[in-house]
Design a protein around this motif. Structure first.
Motif, PDB file in Angstrom:
ATOM      1  N   GLN A 128      -0.484   5.951  -2.268  1.00  0.00           N
ATOM      2  CA  GLN A 128      -1.770   5.590  -2.854  1.00  0.00           C
ATOM      3  C   GLN A 128      -2.714   6.732  -2.530  1.00  0.00           C
ATOM      4  OE1 GLN A 128      -3.543   1.888  -1.597  1.00  0.00           O
ATOM      5  NE2 GLN A 128      -5.423   2.290  -2.714  1.00  0.00           N
ATOM      6  N   ALA A 129      -3.451   7.184  -3.537  1.00  0.00           N
ATOM      7  CA  ALA A 129      -4.309   8.354  -3.345  1.00  0.00           C
ATOM      8  C   ALA A 129      -5.699   8.139  -3.936  1.00  0.00           C
ATOM      9  CB  ALA A 129      -3.668   9.577  -3.988  1.00  0.00           C
ATOM     10  N   TYR A 130      -6.639   8.868  -3.373  1.00  0.00           N
ATOM     11  CA  TYR A 130      -8.007   8.957  -3.884  1.00  0.00           C
ATOM     12  C   TYR A 130      -8.128  10.350  -4.487  1.00  0.00           C
ATOM     13  CZ  TYR A 130     -13.129   9.433  -3.723  1.00  0.00           C
ATOM     14  OH  TYR A 130     -14.450   9.648  -4.034  1.00  0.00           O
ATOM     15  N   ALA A 131      -8.403  10.420  -5.799  1.00  0.00           N
ATOM     16  CA  ALA A 131      -8.396  11.710  -6.491  1.00  0.00           C
ATOM     17  C   ALA A 131      -9.583  11.834  -7.443  1.00  0.00           C
ATOM     18  CB  ALA A 131      -7.084  11.878  -7.250  1.00  0.00           C
TER      19      ALA A 131
ATOM     20  N   GLY B 236     -16.795  13.712 -11.725  1.00  0.00           N
ATOM     21  CA  GLY B 236     -17.714  12.590 -11.618  1.00  0.00           C
ATOM     22  C   GLY B 236     -17.066  11.223 -11.654  1.00  0.00           C
ATOM     23  N   HIS B 237     -15.761  11.162 -11.751  1.00  0.00           N
ATOM     24  CA  HIS B 237     -15.035   9.888 -11.758  1.00  0.00           C
ATOM     25  C   HIS B 237     -14.265   9.740 -10.451  1.00  0.00           C
ATOM     26  CE1 HIS B 237     -15.814   9.213 -16.043  1.00  0.00           C
ATOM     27  NE2 HIS B 237     -15.604  10.503 -16.176  1.00  0.00           N
ATOM     28  N   GLU B 238     -14.210   8.528  -9.933  1.00  0.00           N
ATOM     29  CA  GLU B 238     -13.463   8.254  -8.709  1.00  0.00           C
ATOM     30  C   GLU B 238     -12.166   7.553  -9.073  1.00  0.00           C
ATOM     31  OE1 GLU B 238     -15.696   6.492  -5.562  1.00  0.00           O
ATOM     32  OE2 GLU B 238     -17.388   7.822  -5.877  1.00  0.00           O
ATOM     33  N   PHE B 239     -11.076   8.296  -9.054  1.00  0.00           N
ATOM     34  CA  PHE B 239      -9.777   7.765  -9.445  1.00  0.00           C
ATOM     35  C   PHE B 239      -8.999   7.261  -8.233  1.00  0.00           C
ATOM     36  CE2 PHE B 239     -10.730  10.686 -12.914  1.00  0.00           C
ATOM     37  CZ  PHE B 239     -10.419   9.900 -14.011  1.00  0.00           C
ATOM     38  N   THR B 240      -8.325   6.138  -8.426  1.00  0.00           N
ATOM     39  CA  THR B 240      -7.317   5.654  -7.503  1.00  0.00           C
ATOM     40  C   THR B 240      -5.982   5.867  -8.187  1.00  0.00           C
ATOM     41  OG1 THR B 240      -8.779   4.003  -6.551  1.00  0.00           O
ATOM     42  CG2 THR B 240      -6.404   3.649  -6.279  1.00  0.00           C
ATOM     43  N   ASP B 241      -5.045   6.505  -7.502  1.00  0.00           N
ATOM     44  CA  ASP B 241      -3.709   6.757  -8.041  1.00  0.00           C
ATOM     45  C   ASP B 241      -2.678   5.966  -7.250  1.00  0.00           C
ATOM     46  OD1 ASP B 241      -4.773   8.680  -9.756  1.00  0.00           O
ATOM     47  OD2 ASP B 241      -4.074  10.383  -8.580  1.00  0.00           O
ATOM     48  N   PHE B 242      -1.730   5.380  -7.950  1.00  0.00           N
ATOM     49  CA  PHE B 242      -0.517   4.823  -7.363  1.00  0.00           C
ATOM     50  C   PHE B 242       0.614   5.708  -7.844  1.00  0.00           C
ATOM     51  CE2 PHE B 242      -2.196   0.159  -7.170  1.00  0.00           C
ATOM     52  CZ  PHE B 242      -3.039   0.492  -6.136  1.00  0.00           C
TER      53      PHE B 242
ATOM     54  N   TYR C 252     -13.506  19.669  -2.852  1.00  0.00           N
ATOM     55  CA  TYR C 252     -12.125  19.194  -2.790  1.00  0.00           C
ATOM     56  C   TYR C 252     -12.074  18.052  -1.793  1.00  0.00           C
ATOM     57  CZ  TYR C 252      -7.041  19.222  -2.341  1.00  0.00           C
ATOM     58  OH  TYR C 252      -5.720  18.872  -2.344  1.00  0.00           O
ATOM     59  N   VAL C 253     -11.991  16.820  -2.310  1.00  0.00           N
ATOM     60  CA  VAL C 253     -11.988  15.648  -1.433  1.00  0.00           C
ATOM     61  C   VAL C 253     -10.819  14.703  -1.731  1.00  0.00           C
ATOM     62  CG1 VAL C 253     -14.461  15.717  -0.927  1.00  0.00           C
ATOM     63  CG2 VAL C 253     -13.646  14.450  -2.924  1.00  0.00           C
ATOM     64  N   LYS C 254      -9.823  15.165  -2.458  1.00  0.00           N
ATOM     65  CA  LYS C 254      -8.653  14.331  -2.764  1.00  0.00           C
ATOM     66  C   LYS C 254      -7.902  14.059  -1.468  1.00  0.00           C
ATOM     67  CE  LYS C 254      -8.391  16.428  -7.291  1.00  0.00           C
ATOM     68  NZ  LYS C 254      -7.604  16.492  -8.498  1.00  0.00           N
ATOM     69  N   ARG C 255      -7.361  12.839  -1.367  1.00  0.00           N
ATOM     70  CA  ARG C 255      -6.642  12.523  -0.123  1.00  0.00           C
ATOM     71  C   ARG C 255      -5.645  11.388  -0.339  1.00  0.00           C
ATOM     72  NH1 ARG C 255     -11.793  10.570   0.434  1.00  0.00           N
ATOM     73  NH2 ARG C 255     -12.018   8.390   1.008  1.00  0.00           N
ATOM     74  N   ILE C 256      -4.659  11.371   0.529  1.00  0.00           N
ATOM     75  CA  ILE C 256      -3.652  10.323   0.547  1.00  0.00           C
ATOM     76  C   ILE C 256      -4.180   9.180   1.400  1.00  0.00           C
ATOM     77  CG2 ILE C 256      -1.344   9.727   1.384  1.00  0.00           C
ATOM     78  CD1 ILE C 256      -0.533  12.639   0.621  1.00  0.00           C
ATOM     79  N   LEU C 257      -4.121   7.967   0.856  1.00  0.00           N
ATOM     80  CA  LEU C 257      -4.614   6.787   1.559  1.00  0.00           C
ATOM     81  C   LEU C 257      -3.494   5.990   2.212  1.00  0.00           C
ATOM     82  CD1 LEU C 257      -7.121   5.536  -1.167  1.00  0.00           C
ATOM     83  CD2 LEU C 257      -7.621   6.951   0.847  1.00  0.00           C
ATOM     84  N   ALA C 258      -2.316   5.982   1.589  1.00  0.00           N
ATOM     85  CA  ALA C 258      -1.195   5.198   2.122  1.00  0.00           C
ATOM     86  C   ALA C 258       0.113   5.823   1.660  1.00  0.00           C
ATOM     87  CB  ALA C 258      -1.276   3.754   1.636  1.00  0.00           C
ATOM     88  N   LEU C 259       1.150   5.620   2.470  1.00  0.00           N
ATOM     89  CA  LEU C 259       2.489   6.132   2.164  1.00  0.00           C
ATOM     90  C   LEU C 259       3.507   5.111   2.624  1.00  0.00           C
ATOM     91  CD1 LEU C 259       4.667   8.370   1.574  1.00  0.00           C
ATOM     92  CD2 LEU C 259       4.254   9.154   3.906  1.00  0.00           C
ATOM     93  N   GLU C 260       4.457   4.833   1.747  1.00  0.00           N
ATOM     94  CA  GLU C 260       5.574   3.972   2.115  1.00  0.00           C
ATOM     95  C   GLU C 260       6.841   4.569   1.535  1.00  0.00           C
ATOM     96  OE1 GLU C 260       6.768  -0.713   2.149  1.00  0.00           O
ATOM     97  OE2 GLU C 260       4.677  -0.073   2.150  1.00  0.00           O
ATOM     98  N   GLN C 261       7.921   4.528   2.322  1.00  0.00           N
ATOM     99  CA  GLN C 261       9.180   5.138   1.902  1.00  0.00           C
ATOM    100  C   GLN C 261      10.348   4.265   2.287  1.00  0.00           C
ATOM    101  OE1 GLN C 261      11.129   7.590   4.388  1.00  0.00           O
ATOM    102  NE2 GLN C 261      12.727   7.882   2.885  1.00  0.00           N
ATOM    103  N   LYS C 262      11.312   4.186   1.400  1.00  0.00           N
ATOM    104  CA  LYS C 262      12.571   3.490   1.665  1.00  0.00           C
ATOM    105  C   LYS C 262      13.675   4.362   1.092  1.00  0.00           C
ATOM    106  CE  LYS C 262      15.062  -0.112   2.836  1.00  0.00           C
ATOM    107  NZ  LYS C 262      15.247  -0.546   4.189  1.00  0.00           N
TER     108      LYS C 262
END
Length: 127
Positions: free
Chosen positions: A87-90, A94-100, A70-80
């Motif tokens: 932005q997350a690394y998920a 075997g695939h390295e996904f970037t999520d927005f 389990y290595v999923k993590r939040i990379l950035a957070l912005e709120q208004k």
């Protein structure tokens, strides 16, 4: 992170855990019922409703059952006010996904309204 940040990131953590464990309740708790999941998988455009996404997650053994770390993590957070972006690394299978991930603050709390993803390797743009 602040308490407000915790409220925003909680749905993202439910999404992480839900997809890692193939737990439908956690996934549905994380996402707005009208959420769309769109992105590129190996360069091919893909789009799912929440129901289609859940079906896809549940259609195979979970990452946890497969012995993945389990290595999923939040990379950035912005709120208004009542909108937020994560932005997350998920990585998965075997695939390295970037999520927005776009979130909205609903009457029942923060929910993921839209998730974009890619498993493309990052590249530098040159001018």
């Amino acid at each position: 992170m602040t308490h407000a940040d915790d409220a925003i990131t909680q749905p993202v953590l439910w999404y992480f855990e839900g997809t890692f464990e193939a737990d439908e309740k956690k996934i549905r708790r994380a996402f707005h019922e009208d959420a769309m999941i769109v992105g590129f998988f190996d360069g091919k455009y893909t789009q799912w409703t929440l129901d289609e996404f859940v079906e896809r997650v549940l259609s195979r053994p979970s990452q946890k059952q497969s012995g993945e770390p389990y290595v999923k993590r939040i990379l950035a957070l912005e709120q208004k006010e009542n909108i937020a972006f994560v932005q997350a690394y998920a990585p998965a299978f075997g695939h390295e996904f970037t999520d927005f991930i776009s979130l909205i603050n609903t009457t029942t709390g923060w929910k993921i309204r839209h998730k974009q993803f890619t498993n493309a390797k990052a590249s530098m743009c040159s001018s």
